[in-house]
Design an enzyme around this catalytic site. Structure first.
Site, PDB file in Angstrom:
ATOM      1  N   LYS A 181      -5.898   4.404 -12.715  1.00  0.00           N
ATOM      2  CA  LYS A 181      -7.039   3.556 -12.211  1.00  0.00           C
ATOM      3  C   LYS A 181      -7.075   3.898 -10.641  1.00  0.00           C
ATOM      4  CE  LYS A 181      -8.110  -0.414 -10.549  1.00  0.00           C
ATOM      5  NZ  LYS A 181      -9.052  -0.079  -9.511  1.00  0.00           N
ATOM      6  N   GLU A 257       4.984  -0.938  -4.834  1.00  0.00           N
ATOM      7  CA  GLU A 257       5.052  -0.439  -3.264  1.00  0.00           C
ATOM      8  C   GLU A 257       3.964  -1.360  -2.746  1.00  0.00           C
ATOM      9  OE1 GLU A 257       3.990   0.607   0.142  1.00  0.00           O
ATOM     10  OE2 GLU A 257       3.501   2.652  -0.834  1.00  0.00           O
ATOM     11  N   CYS A 291       0.571   1.438   4.988  1.00  0.00           N
ATOM     12  CA  CYS A 291       1.592   0.383   4.680  1.00  0.00           C
ATOM     13  C   CYS A 291       2.686   0.268   5.541  1.00  0.00           C
ATOM     14  CB  CYS A 291       1.994   0.696   3.159  1.00  0.00           C
ATOM     15  SG  CYS A 291       2.690   2.258   2.862  1.00  0.00           S
ATOM     16  N   GLU A 388       0.590  -8.896   7.357  1.00  0.00           N
ATOM     17  CA  GLU A 388      -0.183  -7.521   7.244  1.00  0.00           C
ATOM     18  C   GLU A 388      -1.518  -7.585   7.443  1.00  0.00           C
ATOM     19  OE1 GLU A 388       0.713  -3.452   4.682  1.00  0.00           O
ATOM     20  OE2 GLU A 388      -0.102  -5.140   3.444  1.00  0.00           O
TER      21      GLU A 388
END
Length: 490
Positions: A181, A257, A291, A388
């Site tokens: 996906k 992750e 990331c 973040e």
């Protein structure tokens, strides 16, 4: 593929692409440069996931992919790599159009990495083997490393092409079948890759691509009783949901992750010009949608003022604009939601008392463009220092001692990456061993390679992408033991 407002789908007997049962249900993928619609994409849901998993299960249980020699799988993967490289121009433009990426960088880095990743794991496909065990009694033992089965692969929107093959290539090499996906923001290259996989000779049912939304299609994959493992890259919040879905369904293994708030620690003996380059690239590459972005830049007080001045001067030359323009350094954020999220964090920084050294505002008349923003006077307890942001925002801080640098580096719930800039090898060795992160770059940053594992600690997740370690999550270890009678030795 043309830009228009019609439904986009690739048809293939091997693959469920988009929605196989109801083509009237669609969603729009948006050009972040303008906010205009690129195309309407068929929206998959739980029913579509069920069909895709059924296809993948049939291909795994009765198809040839897990049963052919690894060298044969490798040949087909090499053919797919050739096709990706042959169609690099179309793939580059699709990726830039869908994700707001720089054209020149995407051709070299993103699409180039796709081919090299396929070639790396094609070479690994015939090198998967177990061990002979030294049993303590009169038994013979060995291990097998078997493909785990049907893999659920959920791809992020910041590097859609790279991450497609980061997950698909080791799964193919291991002999798994899969349901993939892509992120709803950036589905276009995944559909093109599936089309090329069919041409390369990947058998029916091995790769099944479902376009749709996380809470529907993604959740259905994570909770499916016939999916044997899930590999997810994305936010920590969604990673939690993936783990919950696994626990509530069939306890499938999960590889995650997730987010990061990575430090770049710069010591007094560093080359200031090099350090500034690393900080800029570590924060503003791919408009900060990375990331492992070095969003906490910690500079030792002896060079802090020189570093800050050089950084401010460099940022005056930074160009934000259309990513198809080769003179541009930074394109738009991926969509309106991310654009508004980043601007919200910039507002938090201003309200909490941080000083805007550069940027701090949206730019352009249309699209999702934001000025690269550098905050100074940042305290460790500020929201912009802890959470973040996933956008072009740098927090610039200072420190005095090695002990303080270690404390700052580890003062985060994340543990994905870190950077250290120093000429003192004693300091370098101490820092690299003290920082709790999955990768530490020394006198460099954002150095990715097919043979270098990437994965986090703490709330950045677990499991490794890239390198031979990436195969582990797609393989199950089985021990086989049999008696050995009258052996002259043990």
């Amino acid at each position: 593929m043309e830009q228009n407002n019609t439904t986009t789908r690739w048809t293939s007997s091997a693959l469920f692409l988009s929605s196989p049962h109801d083509f009237s249900k669609t969603f729009e993928t948006i050009d972040p440069r303008t906010g205009d619609v690129i195309a309407s994409i068929a929206e998959g849901d739980k029913e579509d996931v069920d069909l895709a998993v059924r296809s993948a299960r049939e291909a795994f249980d009765h198809g040839k992919w897990p049963r052919v020699a690894g060298s044969e799988r490798g040949k087909i993967m090499l053919k797919l790599a050739d096709l990706v490289e042959e169609h690099a121009e179309e793939l580059t433009r699709l990726e830039c159009l869908d994700a707001g990426k720089l054209l020149t960088v995407t051709r070299m880095v993103d699409i180039g990495t796709c081919g090299s990743t396929l070639r790396y794991f094609a070479g690994a496909a015939d090198k998967i083997h177990g061990e002979t065990l030294k049993m303590s009694r009169q038994f013979q033992g060995y291990t097998l490393r078997e493909p785990v089965g049907v893999a659920g692969l959920i791809i992020p929107w910041n590097f859609p092409a790279i991450m497609f093959f980061t997950k698909v290539a080791p799964a193919l090499a291991a002999g798994c079948t899969m349901v993939v996906k892509p992120a709803e923001q950036t589905p276009l290259t995944a559909l093109y890759f599936a089309h090329l996989a069919k041409q390369a000779g990947v058998p029916d049912g091995v790769i099944n691509v479902i376009t749709g939304f996380g809470p529907t299609a993604g959740a259905a994959i994570a909770s499916h009783m016939d999916v044997d493992m899930v590999s997810f890259t994305g936010s920590t919040e969604v990673g939690r949901l993936i783990m919950e879905a696994s626990a509530r369904s069939n306890l499938k293994p999960v590889s995650l992750e997730l987010g990061g708030k990575s430090p770049l620690i710069i010591f007094d003996d560093a080359d200031v010009d090099m350090a500034v380059d690393l900080a800029i690239n570590g924060n503003f590459f791919n408009k900060g949608e990375v990331c492992v972005a070095a969003s906490r830049v910690c500079v030792q007080e002896g060079i802090y003022e020189r570093f800050e001045k050089k950084l401010a001067d460099r940022m005056k030359k930074w160009v934000v604009g259309d990513p198809f323009d080769p003179r541009v350094n930074q394109g738009p954020q991926v969509d309106r939601a991310q654009y508004e999220r980043v601007l919200s964090y910039i507002g938090h920084g201003k309200r909490e008392g941080a000083t805007v050294l550069t940027g701090g505002k949206p730019c352009g008349q249309k699209g999702y463009y934001i000025e690269p923003t550098v905050f100074t006077d940042v305290k460790d307890d500020m929201i912009i220092s802890k959470e973040e942001i996933f956008g072009p925002v740098m927090c610039l801080m200072k420190f005095r001692t090695v002990e303080e640098a270690i404390a700052k580096a580890n003062d985060t719930r994340y543990g994905l990456a870190a950077g250290v800039v120093t000429k003192d090898m004693d300091v370098a060795n101490r820092m690299t061993r003290s920082i709790r992160a999955g990768v530490v770059w020394l006198n460099c940053y954002l150095v990715m390679d097919g043979d270098c594992p990437l994965g986090g600690r703490k709330m950045s997740g677990f499991g490794k992408d890239a390198s031979m370690h990436a195969l582990d999550k797609f393989l199950a270890v089985k021990a086989v033991v049999t008696p050995v009678y009258d052996s002259p030795w043990l």
